[in-house]
Design an enzyme around this catalytic site. Structure first.
Site, mmCIF file in Angstrom:
data_model
loop_
_atom_site.group_PDB
_atom_site.id
_atom_site.type_symbol
_atom_site.label_atom_id
_atom_site.label_comp_id
_atom_site.label_asym_id
_atom_site.label_seq_id
_atom_site.Cartn_x
_atom_site.Cartn_y
_atom_site.Cartn_z
ATOM 1 N N TYR A 58 55.619 97.981 20.406
ATOM 2 C CA TYR A 58 56.871 98.674 20.693
ATOM 3 C C TYR A 58 56.718 99.379 22.047
ATOM 4 O O TYR A 58 56.039 100.396 22.157
ATOM 5 C CB TYR A 58 57.198 99.706 19.622
ATOM 6 N N LEU A 211 70.307 99.756 7.686
ATOM 7 C CA LEU A 211 71.641 99.930 8.257
ATOM 8 C C LEU A 211 71.971 98.811 9.237
ATOM 9 O O LEU A 211 72.909 98.915 10.031
ATOM 10 C CB LEU A 211 71.759 101.290 8.951
ATOM 11 N N ARG A 213 70.598 97.723 11.956
ATOM 12 C CA ARG A 213 70.554 98.137 13.362
ATOM 13 C C ARG A 213 71.807 98.901 13.774
ATOM 14 O O ARG A 213 72.307 98.767 14.885
ATOM 15 C CB ARG A 213 70.325 96.927 14.264
ATOM 16 N N GLY A 214 72.306 99.688 12.837
ATOM 17 C CA GLY A 214 73.487 100.507 13.091
ATOM 18 C C GLY A 214 74.797 99.836 12.776
ATOM 19 O O GLY A 214 75.845 100.495 12.750
ATOM 20 N N SER A 217 76.252 101.376 9.721
ATOM 21 C CA SER A 217 76.035 102.831 9.669
ATOM 22 C C SER A 217 77.348 103.596 9.570
ATOM 23 O O SER A 217 77.358 104.782 9.223
ATOM 24 C CB SER A 217 75.290 103.297 10.917
#
Length: 335
Positions: A58, A211, A213-214, A217
């Site tokens: 990352y 979620l 990746r939003g 959400s």
């Protein structure tokens, strides 16, 4: 909020009912605020979250160093409760490109040595290859992690994004604590074969992407412009007609959430929590505000009527588009 605990399979540690996925604090979702990221990790620990998830690739080690800094700055008691899960094996280049995966035993030891240094710890709690290396039998990769367990550098062995056959082969090699894999209302393929396999073998699930990746959400809008370095700008589910279809699912879910007096994100996380005590959702909050909202899911109880209503508006396979671009889907373990 009640932060109860769950066990990662029959061989893994006790962890908080929700874990914190830290990837977005460093990479793939546009710019992040370092100070706010560290404050979010501290807030999670203070709230009773124990599981912190990262990957050595990352932002090429940035995320591990960020977590290491956060742990050093946390009160001793909170620091000691933290359990760090690390994915390894992804090969990167200076331009940020991806060059496959390396699961050779020598590489496993090499990756671990660097992670221990960046995190500033003497052991990694759960260690796993991020994706199956097609050129290295999983037995060799898992065997190398098992040697690190024997030497005290790793506490538990995990897997990531592999299929039922690979799970069985890995479990025959050494005790496996858990499988990390995407699981959400709109990513449910593990229910067919993978989840029955992990349950038969006593292996837990750490669910990422709860979620999506939003996307589910409740905060993502159709007119939002994504930065070029935001993974979602290439994700099929965030494109054109796919996005419009998927946001219509979110609006249907919002109606249910509003009737219960909770947010869309909270009901989506609560749904994953409802799928079994062997599943620990990872929430990818990058700010304290989003963390607080996610933790509120622990107070949401979904009864049979709620679950049936959710199933009606967001049935399995309801999403439009794959969860990754085609080139990345090819790297996901199907066996």
């Amino acid at each position: 909020m009640t932060m109860n605990t769950r066990t990662l399979g029959t061989t893994g540690p006790r962890v908080s009912a929700l874990g914190l996925g830290c990837m977005g604090m460093s990479a793939l979702y546009g710019d992040a605020d370092r100070a706010e990221s560290i404050a979010t990790v501290h807030a999670a620990l203070e709230a009773g979250v124990t599981l912190l998830d990262t990957g050595d690739f990352y932002a090429m080690g940035h995320n591990e160093m960020l977590i290491g800094e956060a742990l050093r700055g946390a009160p001793a008691g909170r620091r000691e409760q933290a359990l760090v899960s690390v994915k390894f094996g992804a090969l990167r280049d200076p331009d940020g490109g991806w060059s496959g995966y390396d699961g050779r035993p020598a590489a496993v030891r090499n990756f671990a040595a660097y992670s221990l240094q960046r995190l500033g710890v003497d052991h990694i709690d759960v260690y796993r290859i991020a994706r199956l290396d097609p050129d290295v039998p999983i037995e060799e990769t898992v065997g190398a992690i098992a040697e690190l367990v024997e030497k005290g550098y790793v506490r538990h062995i995990g897997l990531s994004e592999v299929g039922a056959e690979t799970i069985r082969r890995a479990a025959a090699t050494a005790p496996i604590a858990d499988l990390q894999i995407e699981y959400s209302l709109i990513s449910r393929s593990i229910e067919e074969e993978i989840l029955p396999t992990t349950r038969a073998l006593g292996i837990g699930i750490t669910a990422y992407g709860v979620l999506s990746r939003g996307l589910i959400s409740g905060h993502f809008t159709g007119d939002r412009r994504l930065a070029p370095d935001d993974f979602r700008s290439l994700s099929p589910r965030f494109q054109g007609d796919n996005l419009r279809h998927n946001l219509n699912l979110v609006e249907a879910l919002r109606a249910i959430a509003e009737r219960k007096g909770v947010t869309v994100a909270q009901i989506a996380i609560a749904w994953v929590l409802s799928r079994g005590e062997d599943i620990v959702p990872l929430v990818g909050a990058r700010t304290r505000q989003r963390l607080t909202e996610s933790l509120g899911a622990l107070n949401v109880t979904l009864d049979a009527a709620d679950l049936a209503a959710i199933e009606r508006v967001v049935p399995a396979d309801a999403a439009a588009g794959d969860r990754y671009p085609a080139a990345q889907m090819a790297h996901l373990g199907s066996k």
